[in-house]
Design a protein around this motif. Structure first.
Motif, PDB file in Angstrom:
ATOM      1  N   LEU A   1       0.830  -1.209   0.000  1.00 44.85           N
ATOM      2  CA  LEU A   1       0.000   0.000   0.000  1.00 44.85           C
ATOM      3  C   LEU A   1       0.867   1.263   0.000  1.00 44.85           C
ATOM      4  CD1 LEU A   1      -2.832  -1.195   2.394  1.00 44.85           C
ATOM      5  CD2 LEU A   1      -2.893  -1.011  -0.114  1.00 44.85           C
ATOM      6  N   GLU A   2       2.012   1.192   0.643  1.00 38.56           N
ATOM      7  CA  GLU A   2       2.957   2.319   0.603  1.00 38.56           C
ATOM      8  C   GLU A   2       3.423   2.556  -0.837  1.00 38.56           C
ATOM      9  OE1 GLU A   2       4.508   5.456   2.270  1.00 38.56           O
ATOM     10  OE2 GLU A   2       3.722   3.940   3.643  1.00 38.56           O
ATOM     11  N   ALA A   3       3.740   1.481  -1.536  1.00 38.18           N
ATOM     12  CA  ALA A   3       4.133   1.594  -2.946  1.00 38.18           C
ATOM     13  C   ALA A   3       2.976   2.135  -3.787  1.00 38.18           C
ATOM     14  CB  ALA A   3       4.597   0.242  -3.474  1.00 38.18           C
ATOM     15  N   ALA A   4       1.762   1.693  -3.483  1.00 41.65           N
ATOM     16  CA  ALA A   4       0.587   2.183  -4.210  1.00 41.65           C
ATOM     17  C   ALA A   4       0.410   3.686  -3.992  1.00 41.65           C
ATOM     18  CB  ALA A   4      -0.660   1.420  -3.775  1.00 41.65           C
ATOM     19  N   LEU A   5       0.588   4.138  -2.764  1.00 40.68           N
ATOM     20  CA  LEU A   5       0.462   5.576  -2.484  1.00 40.68           C
ATOM     21  C   LEU A   5       1.530   6.385  -3.205  1.00 40.68           C
ATOM     22  CD1 LEU A   5      -0.470   5.733   1.305  1.00 40.68           C
ATOM     23  CD2 LEU A   5      -1.893   6.351  -0.661  1.00 40.68           C
ATOM     24  N   LYS A   6       2.742   5.878  -3.233  1.00 43.13           N
ATOM     25  CA  LYS A   6       3.814   6.578  -3.968  1.00 43.13           C
ATOM     26  C   LYS A   6       3.455   6.701  -5.437  1.00 43.13           C
ATOM     27  CE  LYS A   6       7.648   5.536  -0.904  1.00 43.13           C
ATOM     28  NZ  LYS A   6       8.840   4.720  -0.677  1.00 43.13           N
ATOM     29  N   LEU A   7       2.910   5.642  -5.989  1.00 39.60           N
ATOM     30  CA  LEU A   7       2.487   5.657  -7.383  1.00 39.60           C
ATOM     31  C   LEU A   7       1.354   6.662  -7.596  1.00 39.60           C
ATOM     32  CD1 LEU A   7       3.218   4.176 -10.000  1.00 39.60           C
ATOM     33  CD2 LEU A   7       1.527   2.452  -9.406  1.00 39.60           C
ATOM     34  N   LEU A   8       0.380   6.663  -6.696  1.00 44.49           N
ATOM     35  CA  LEU A   8      -0.724   7.625  -6.776  1.00 44.49           C
ATOM     36  C   LEU A   8      -0.212   9.059  -6.745  1.00 44.49           C
ATOM     37  CD1 LEU A   8      -3.397   6.094  -4.369  1.00 44.49           C
ATOM     38  CD2 LEU A   8      -3.769   6.693  -6.756  1.00 44.49           C
TER      39      LEU A   8
ATOM     40  N   PRO B   1      -3.955   9.148  -9.926  1.00 39.79           N
ATOM     41  CA  PRO B   1      -4.828   8.001  -9.658  1.00 39.79           C
ATOM     42  C   PRO B   1      -4.958   7.018 -10.821  1.00 39.79           C
ATOM     43  CG  PRO B   1      -5.859  10.016  -8.894  1.00 39.79           C
ATOM     44  CD  PRO B   1      -4.633  10.420  -9.662  1.00 39.79           C
ATOM     45  N   GLU B   2      -4.911   7.500 -12.042  1.00 38.47           N
ATOM     46  CA  GLU B   2      -5.084   6.602 -13.186  1.00 38.47           C
ATOM     47  C   GLU B   2      -3.881   5.684 -13.370  1.00 38.47           C
ATOM     48  OE1 GLU B   2      -8.107   6.375 -14.399  1.00 38.47           O
ATOM     49  OE2 GLU B   2      -8.565   8.014 -13.030  1.00 38.47           O
ATOM     50  N   ALA B   3      -2.744   6.048 -12.796  1.00 40.78           N
ATOM     51  CA  ALA B   3      -1.533   5.229 -12.930  1.00 40.78           C
ATOM     52  C   ALA B   3      -1.530   4.036 -11.991  1.00 40.78           C
ATOM     53  CB  ALA B   3      -0.295   6.087 -12.677  1.00 40.78           C
ATOM     54  N   LEU B   4      -2.459   4.001 -11.048  1.00 37.16           N
ATOM     55  CA  LEU B   4      -2.497   2.875 -10.112  1.00 37.16           C
ATOM     56  C   LEU B   4      -3.204   1.702 -10.769  1.00 37.16           C
ATOM     57  CD1 LEU B   4      -1.786   1.705  -7.392  1.00 37.16           C
ATOM     58  CD2 LEU B   4      -3.922   2.643  -6.484  1.00 37.16           C
TER      59      LEU B   4
END
Length: 191
Positions: A13-20, A25-28
């Motif tokens: 989820l930390e990696a997901a937040l960094k990506l966001l 948001p569309e990059a997740l």
């Protein structure tokens, strides 16, 4: 057959937040997150089920972190107007520069679209306003709502800063909230 990597949900989820935050948001996507965290996309699909659930889990994790930070700052805040200002300035420091702030607004859009995430935001606001009310108790003369007014002033300060980011967001918020408190004090003394 290669051994599958394991990674706790918190790290994913930390990696997901960094990506966001870095790409919006569309990059997740499962593929993008797989590349960012090193797990197979299929493993991520098994954990989260859908892109909607993945995004929701990442944003709920972000709310958990904000709840923790708010609680820590609230515990240290002096129960004075300056303590309220310090709390809000500290919460503002996470926004960074204008590009980061603008990306954060796209993420806020995702929170507003999801009823569960909206409810988390409303709960956080209630806690924050309660802390601000406690800090402003002497200023309010028993009148309810001063914490909500200060929280609203803070949010307005953040938004207006976005149009003219001439200084750090923390400096702008601190200056605006001190002006707000001075105006309240002046009005109170004049009444």
């Amino acid at each position: 057959m290669p051994r599958h990597k394991t990674l706790p949900d918190e790290a994913v989820l930390e990696a997901a937040l960094k990506l966001l935050h870095s790409k919006g948001p569309e990059a997740l996507t499962f593929a993008g997150l797989a590349q960012a965290c090193g797990l197979a996309a299929a493993t991520l699909v098994q954990r989260f089920g859908s892109k909607v659930h993945l995004k929701q889990a990442a944003l709920l994790y972000a709310w958990d972190r904000l709840d923790e930070k708010t609680a820590q700052l609230a515990a240290r805040a002096s129960r004075t107007p300056e303590g309220a200002i310090d709390l809000l300035v500290a919460l503002s420091g996470d926004y960074g520069g204008i590009e980061s702030y603008a990306e954060g607004l796209l993420i806020l859009r995702e929170d507003l679209r999801d009823p569960l995430l909206r409810a988390r935001g409303a709960r956080w606001r209630a806690v924050l306003v309660g802390v601000l009310d406690a800090c402003l108790a002497k200023q309010s003369d028993g009148q309810a709502g001063l914490g909500q007014l200060m929280a609203s002033q803070w949010q307005g300060s953040l938004a207006w800063w976005g149009f003219e980011p001439k200084c750090s967001i923390a400096d702008q918020v601190g200056c605006d909230l001190r002006h707000f408190m001075a105006a309240l004090q002046h009005r109170r003394m004049g009444a």
